[in-house]
Write a protein that holds these residues in place. Sequence first.
Motif, PDB file in Angstrom:
ATOM      1  N   THR A  25     -63.306  89.842 -46.600  1.00 44.69           N
ATOM      2  CA  THR A  25     -61.806  89.967 -46.573  1.00 44.69           C
ATOM      3  C   THR A  25     -60.922  90.373 -45.540  1.00 44.69           C
ATOM      4  O   THR A  25     -59.899  89.717 -45.619  1.00 44.69           O
ATOM      5  N   THR A  26     -61.675  90.636 -44.216  1.00 40.03           N
ATOM      6  CA  THR A  26     -60.344  90.221 -43.156  1.00 40.03           C
ATOM      7  C   THR A  26     -60.568  88.602 -42.614  1.00 40.03           C
ATOM      8  O   THR A  26     -59.414  88.319 -42.624  1.00 40.03           O
ATOM      9  N   ASP A  81     -57.007  88.324 -45.164  1.00 37.98           N
ATOM     10  CA  ASP A  81     -55.881  89.172 -44.700  1.00 37.98           C
ATOM     11  C   ASP A  81     -55.704  88.055 -43.736  1.00 37.98           C
ATOM     12  O   ASP A  81     -54.511  88.457 -43.328  1.00 37.98           O
ATOM     13  N   SER A  97     -52.298  89.961 -44.559  1.00 42.22           N
ATOM     14  CA  SER A  97     -52.189  91.030 -45.598  1.00 42.22           C
ATOM     15  C   SER A  97     -53.424  91.687 -44.818  1.00 42.22           C
ATOM     16  O   SER A  97     -53.635  91.480 -43.686  1.00 42.22           O
ATOM     17  N   GLY A  98     -53.463  93.230 -45.493  1.00 43.38           N
ATOM     18  CA  GLY A  98     -54.217  93.739 -44.423  1.00 43.38           C
ATOM     19  C   GLY A  98     -54.003  94.287 -43.277  1.00 43.38           C
ATOM     20  O   GLY A  98     -52.653  94.565 -42.634  1.00 43.38           O
ATOM     21  N   LYS A 145     -57.040  87.315 -35.983  1.00 51.24           N
ATOM     22  CA  LYS A 145     -56.738  85.923 -36.750  1.00 51.24           C
ATOM     23  C   LYS A 145     -56.131  85.294 -36.173  1.00 51.24           C
ATOM     24  O   LYS A 145     -56.236  84.147 -36.748  1.00 51.24           O
TER      25      LYS A 145
END
Lengths: 356, 356
Positions: B50-51, B54, B59-60, B67
């Motif tokens: 999910t990370t 994102d 997103s998120g 990142k």
Amino acid sequence: MVRNQSETRPAGPRPARPKDVRQGASIGGVGPDEPATLLTVARTAGVSKTTASDALRGSGRVSAETKARVLAAAAALGYVPNGSARHLRRASTGTIGLHVPEVLTRSVYYMAFVFGVVQGAADNDYDVTLITSGRRTPRVDGLVLGDPMADDPLVARLMGAGLPTVTCERFPGAGQADGVVLSQHAETVGALMDHLSASGASRPALIVAGDASDWAAAVHGGFRDWCARHDLEPLVRTVPFDAPADEVRRAARELLALRPEIDALVCGPAGAAAGIGPLLREEGRVPGRDLLLASCVDSQAMQLADPPITSIDLRPREAGVRCAELLFDLLAGRARPGAERVHPIELIVRDSTRRA
Amino acid sequence: MVRNQSETRPAGPRPARPKDVRQGASIGGVGPDEPATLLTVARTAGVSKTTASDALRGSGRVSAETKARVLAAAAALGYVPNGSARHLRRASTGTIGLHVPEVLTRSVYYMAFVFGVVQGAADNDYDVTLITSGRRTPRVDGLVLGDPMADDPLVARLMGAGLPTVTCERFPGAGQADGVVLSQHAETVGALMDHLSASGASRPALIVAGDASDWAAAVHGGFRDWCARHDLEPLVRTVPFDAPADEVRRAARELLALRPEIDALVCGPAGAAAGIGPLLREEGRVPGRDLLLASCVDSQAMQLADPPITSIDLRPREAGVRCAELLFDLLAGRARPGAERVHPIELIVRDSTRRA
DNA sequence: CTGTGATGCCGGAACGTTCCGGCATGCCGG
DNA sequence: CCGGCATGCCGGAACGTTCCGGCATCACAG
């Protein structure tokens, strides 16, 4: 600084997660505007999803009666398979990548070729995406390369990508694609030369692009071979592959001035021949009478020129369709790597070479 | 005759099913030739899927440091998202459907238009599929209809499909698409007429297709309006939309014979004007001097004709790009249904109307 | 009767990404 | 101290189809 949540979370039962509710989509097609899914078809036909899938695809083992029932349910529901789901499961994309020489994307020939590929793809339920140097190469099932240039780094990269690849004409660099659609350019140029000779021409000349593409090399080679067979020194003027019309016209003017004995001019670059007629008229000469004119690439401009110009119809649209179809044959196992298919081209004789 | 297996199966534990083994694919990208998946990227970067997702999509909530780490991992692995997975999850297809009038798919204009749409789509990471009457309508995210014809049942069906739709020119039938890309055809025809008048023409005539398309109607209307403003009776000859060049040439010959006072001829159908020059020469008249010639559709044939023919450059390729982009704006919520965008067209003055 | 093969159906798991909501932590205010 | 909020991470479930192997039934041969 990566936190492992399982280490810090207090022991104990995790609260139940509320179901992700989505208006019946997981049951498939229960709403009036939602596309029917395979599950909808299966339920309507009273069979399992596997049987429904097998019936629709002709796989597995399904009785004729069950198959008919499933097909009827699918038709009644207007079922269209979800391609994304199918391709995800099958590790495929349903898309082919298309590349044409970027320096010439304004060419009528390549636009027709692209159209043919898109058309051929649609006929086989494939989508098309254009591959350009400014874009990350997308995932595709295979590649069609139109007229691969020896000095194009993107072409080299695509040829080495390990994907099923079809080229229109041969790649002039190292290695060949899995499939090649090719035409008899040299032979057809030879036939054109024969025709010019039969129309009285004795001193033909050729304007052609350099040998960066298989097509240009074949045209050049066909002309040279014909001259050798007729004990003529080849009169050739080379221009860049992407030379603008003005530059080609200037090359023609210089060549005709330098060699006034030239009585037939064959133009390789697309569209170039149509620009020679007005040039001749400026000098008080009549195209098709004082000088025979021919083009190695036909187009509407050749048909509509005055006089209409004898050309080699490369049928680019059909070539595109043919390339797409060979790729699908490769993808479906109906053709093997190394396959070559001949795309017919045709010499169209018009008034520019009909000396009476 | 539907058998419910749970009723006939003997009670007892079901034997464990062997795992579907697939060379590490469920872990993602562990083999040297297997595309990296999001899971590969996540593991490499030391975060959850999910990370990773994102971070890549913005997103998120992801820290700048995390990142950067994920982006670096993705770049190092050459990660390309699996579009099928993404589209399945998002209930999208990543594909746009394209339809052009099937009676004219050999037209240079439409091939250029198709090329433009394909190019615009690729720039936005969309695939293209051609929609034809002989094919089941595939699932697509939206539609581009080039020059929708009032009497084409497939167009009517597509207009009613409930998909985001963009037309190039307006649909002459009931209702309009969500987006329309249009050009000032009537105004540009008026400008052409002004130019002809300034070049000395006093009795112009028009050959145009019937009003089945918005474009033809606009050309016709622009000509009529100009004549009304100049107290001239409009001299118009109508031909079918798909009339072959011979038919248009015959219509021109008849019109010129019937009305010898005509001193300027404007041709609507693509390519038609280039066929009038030779016709005039047959009668000992000089195009551009004895009769001014213009075309409502530019092409290479107009540029290369003798003399080069004044034309309206419709820029079909750019029109295709523009239609594609408007559709993506609609899909992304950047434009609202009812959006109209003007696609600039240009009068190109050439020797065929330069009476000195 | 038992074993084998053919037929025709079945459910579970897989594919890779996104979406959703939960949880841990830190900070600030009352 | 407690509660609320912001930040940043997380796992489970969903999407729709295909693939795989299991199971029931029937017919036939030994």
